[in-house]
Design an enzyme around this catalytic site. Structure first.
Site, PDB file in Angstrom:
ATOM      1  N   TYR B  18      35.310  43.405  43.314  1.00 12.91           N
ATOM      2  CA  TYR B  18      34.542  43.467  42.080  1.00 12.91           C
ATOM      3  C   TYR B  18      33.355  42.522  42.165  1.00 12.91           C
ATOM      4  O   TYR B  18      33.378  41.544  42.899  1.00 12.91           O
ATOM      5  CB  TYR B  18      35.421  43.077  40.890  1.00 12.91           C
ATOM      6  CG  TYR B  18      36.474  44.106  40.589  1.00 12.91           C
ATOM      7  CD1 TYR B  18      36.138  45.296  39.946  1.00 12.91           C
ATOM      8  CD2 TYR B  18      37.794  43.906  40.970  1.00 12.91           C
ATOM      9  CE1 TYR B  18      37.094  46.263  39.686  1.00 12.91           C
ATOM     10  CE2 TYR B  18      38.765  44.854  40.705  1.00 12.91           C
ATOM     11  CZ  TYR B  18      38.408  46.037  40.065  1.00 12.91           C
ATOM     12  OH  TYR B  18      39.352  46.979  39.814  1.00 12.91           O
ATOM     13  N   CYS B  19      32.341  42.835  41.372  1.00 13.79           N
ATOM     14  CA  CYS B  19      31.147  42.013  41.225  1.00 13.79           C
ATOM     15  C   CYS B  19      31.569  40.601  40.804  1.00 13.79           C
ATOM     16  O   CYS B  19      32.387  40.492  39.901  1.00 13.79           O
ATOM     17  CB  CYS B  19      30.249  42.647  40.158  1.00 13.79           C
ATOM     18  SG  CYS B  19      28.636  41.951  40.028  1.00 13.79           S
ATOM     19  N   PRO B  20      31.073  39.515  41.368  1.00 14.77           N
ATOM     20  CA  PRO B  20      30.067  39.437  42.431  1.00 14.77           C
ATOM     21  C   PRO B  20      30.660  39.299  43.831  1.00 14.77           C
ATOM     22  O   PRO B  20      30.027  38.716  44.706  1.00 14.77           O
ATOM     23  CB  PRO B  20      29.312  38.163  42.043  1.00 14.77           C
ATOM     24  CG  PRO B  20      30.385  37.267  41.492  1.00 14.77           C
ATOM     25  CD  PRO B  20      31.419  38.161  40.858  1.00 14.77           C
TER      26      PRO B  20
END
Lengths: 130, 81
Positions: B18-20
């Site tokens: 997942y981001c980041p």
């Protein structure tokens, strides 16, 4: 060096996630970052609370973040420290009010300070209040 | 720019993060590679596919390009400093 400060004052999990993501990404982008943890946010940094993921206020997004194992706000701060110039300050008043010592908190704090010290560090940069 | 090889020196597979996460993986690798290295990063996270070029521009590295694959993105970056 560009500078940014983030004040974490809320015990809402999603706010902590959002604030810490801003802080860590800014840090790895070459920005000097100061994070000030104060008021209700302080309780969410207790070692036990983090280990058990027992955050007091979590909505749908926060619960999904835990379930899907998205990086936790405390890990985001650690990444920001490791890969950039990020410092985390604990509010002396908040610690006093909840009768907590820094060693009860996850080990990512650089220093216990008061508001005046933090304002000095934040001076001249943008401040996000979360 | 002619004659430069676009073959990556290393491929970073950050799919599923997942981001980041993908950006952080890229930074982890690029920071220890010599200047001139070309890195390819695979991300299944759309936010990161947009974030990584923004980060590259911010820190002054060289963005080569993005290719949309089936369910993920491939980004190429060259370490120039």
């Amino acid at each position: 060096m560009e500078k940014m400060s983030v004040v974490l004052a809320s015990d809402e999990f999603e706010k902590l996630q959002a604030g810490c993501m801003m802080a860590s990404v800014a840090s790895v982008s070459g920005v000097e970052v100061n994070v000030f943890v104060t008021m209700a946010a302080m309780t969410c940094f207790r070692k036990k609370t983090v280990a058990d993921r027992s955050f007091p206020k979590m909505g749908e997004v926060g619960q999904a973040a835990i379930r899907k194992k998205a990086p936790l706000f405390s890990d985001l701060l650690l990444q920001g420290k490791e890969m950039g110039s990020l410092k985390v300050f604990a509010c002396a008043l908040a610690l006093d009010l909840i009768d907590a010592k820094l060693d009860e908190m996850v080990p990512l704090f650089d220093e216990v300070v008061g508001v005046a010290t933090f304002l000095g560090k934040a001076e001249g940069g943008q401040v996000l209040f979360v | 720019m002619g004659g430069e090889s676009l073959n990556p020196d290393e491929v970073i597979d950050a799919r599923g993060l997942y981001c980041p996460g993908p950006l952080m993986e890229l930074i982890r690798v690029i920071s220890v590679k010599p200047v001139g290295s070309v890195l390819k990063i695979l991300s299944s996270d759309e936010g990161s596919a947009k974030d990584i070029p923004a980060w590259i521009a911010k820190v002054g590295q060289q963005y080569i390009g993005t290719e949309k694959m089936d369910g993920y993105w491939e980004l190429l970056v060259k370490k120039v400093k």
